[in-house]
Design a protein around this motif. Sequence first.
Motif, PDB file in Angstrom:
ATOM      1  N   ASP A  25       0.923  -1.111  -0.087  1.00  0.00           N
ATOM      2  CA  ASP A  25      -0.038   0.109  -0.131  1.00  0.00           C
ATOM      3  C   ASP A  25       0.927   1.238  -0.096  1.00  0.00           C
ATOM      4  OD1 ASP A  25       0.898  -0.292   2.790  1.00  0.00           O
ATOM      5  OD2 ASP A  25      -0.905   0.042   3.424  1.00  0.00           O
TER       6      ASP A  25
ATOM      7  N   GLU B 282      -2.745   4.478   2.026  1.00  0.00           N
ATOM      8  CA  GLU B 282      -3.853   4.281   1.126  1.00  0.00           C
ATOM      9  C   GLU B 282      -3.665   2.930   0.210  1.00  0.00           C
ATOM     10  OE1 GLU B 282      -4.760   8.724  -0.542  1.00  0.00           O
ATOM     11  OE2 GLU B 282      -2.571   8.429   0.019  1.00  0.00           O
TER      12      GLU B 282
ATOM     13  N   THR C  88      -4.490   4.903  -5.962  1.00  0.00           N
ATOM     14  CA  THR C  88      -4.099   6.188  -6.410  1.00  0.00           C
ATOM     15  C   THR C  88      -4.785   6.625  -7.393  1.00  0.00           C
ATOM     16  OG1 THR C  88      -2.074   7.258  -7.102  1.00  0.00           O
ATOM     17  CG2 THR C  88      -2.430   5.037  -8.178  1.00  0.00           C
TER      18      THR C  88
END
Length: 611
Positions: A410, A551, A554
């Motif tokens: 990630d 996150e 993207t």
Amino acid sequence: MRRLTMLLVDSLGIISALFLAASVRFDGDIPRDELQLILYALPGVVVGKLVALHLFNCHRWSFRYAGPTELRWLLSAISLGTLLGWAATYLAGPSGASRGSLLLEPLFTLFILGSYRFGFRVLPDRILFPKTGRRPRSISESGRNIIIIGAGDAGVMTLREIRKHPQSDMNVVGFIDDNASKKGLWIDGVRVIGGREEIPAAVAALKAEELIIAIPSASGETVREMIAACREVKTRFRVVPGLLSIIKGDVDFERIRELKPEDLLGREMIEIDPGQFRKEMSGRKVLVTGAGGSIGSELCRQLLDADARIVLVDLSETAIYMITQELGGREGASGRMRAYIADVRRADRIREIMDREKPEIVFHAAAFKHVPLMEENVSEAVSVNIIGTRNVAEAAAASGVSRFVFISTDKAVRPASVMGATKRAAEKWLFAMARHHGGGMLVSAVRFGNVFGSSGSAPLLFRRQIESGGPVTVTHPHVVRFFMTVQEAVFLVIQASILAKRHELFVLEMGQPIRILDLAKNMITLAGLRPELDIPIHFTGLRPGEKLFEEVLTEGENVAPAGVEKVFRITRDEDVSADFTAELDSLGGKLFDEAGLRTALKKLVPEYAPQ
């Protein structure tokens, strides 16, 4: 309301028992004078037994879980009540009812009162519950005091399993359950104290040394809340097996285990069963790079369990030795595994292994993953994570590998670190290579977050710090991370590799992010210690390359279900330019130029924003 209902029902039961006893004594024809004496004795008989039933808390039981302890209490209450009734009948007035009737009455009272008290055990949970109660005098004060969290079937099974093992030196002194209707219930002689908010007071009042969580359906969030409620007191935690074990009824004492940090995850744990992909992996030769690491070694375990033939590749001699020793002890494993010491940065060595072994599938897990360390060792991160990946992928394509699976992270999403940027650059190059020069090799990549138990992970660091007496170090009070067990991550990676029908990027569903400060506090509490009081917590500040939040997607990426729970496809329209390929080709000549490498990474991954 329940107390009044029980008072009425018990009164009717005792009255019925007395008249039934007299009817049996006189063969169904009770004389008139005897009937008058029964009516005279009736108040004493009823009041005496009601007083005794109250003294033994017989109106506060959980009838659904009434057991041997409650039976002893009922026998004691009826015996005492009978003596009180006889005293009221013969000492407070003229001669009472027939002695035969009074002798038979306790037996019928036991039958009637016991029938509806213990009969509820075979009925659904549709009974009235009390709201208050007090601790019974008969609970033993010896041994370690234990409180069971969860007053359902699993909790009752746990209580009885503990009692079957007196050598355990455990004494269950209470239940905790958030169901308000259960508060005050007696379950096999143990009272339900209240909800989770009462855990600290109960632990202190009952001098409990250990809590056993007996809630098979408890989520990670629920477990964390329970542990957070115990930070004021010193206590240890254990947990019963999962729901499947409860259904099977095999909650053995030996299976009640210590609560692990993995149990704190804010997500449903999946069942790990390599048999689910045995059909696709059985008999196939699979090469795993980084086979001695946390992810690579677990890949080897699950693939071997699925009857695959595995080729282990790693630069660390010690790591390869340890995993081959472990796997070699499995029945029939020695003939299905080969191990190589090799550096992915050496293209010739990797080609030699690929040509010799001719694997059908490659899992590329070899990488440098430690974010702060890679900030100080940019050339190593680039040479292993980008150039090494290129070497393995090109050798795999040349040797006829059908599937190539890249273990990503990630941290490749809007990377703020060198490590994340190198993994993102490797992703981009892999898919470009697969489209234009991959031949028949299918390339897929799988992103996921942090894993429990991996080298350098926060839980392992916290455990070592707690064992050494602290302090526990946390970078920032608000930093959060996604976590998954290494077994789950690998299981889903293999599933994702099978799902790929074209060159695809997958992401694993990691659940809710966990605040690292809360994880540290919960691990201290799990150890039976108190955060800040017994083990101090120090904040060190974010290290180079670290972000407060991670996150999984993207810009320009969308997710779609992949057909397997907790695995999602990422769809995006992306290709690389000639400049990208040229810049990547130039990396080998910049390995001794850190500034040049950082500039190159920025060109390869425009979204790379160093912290």
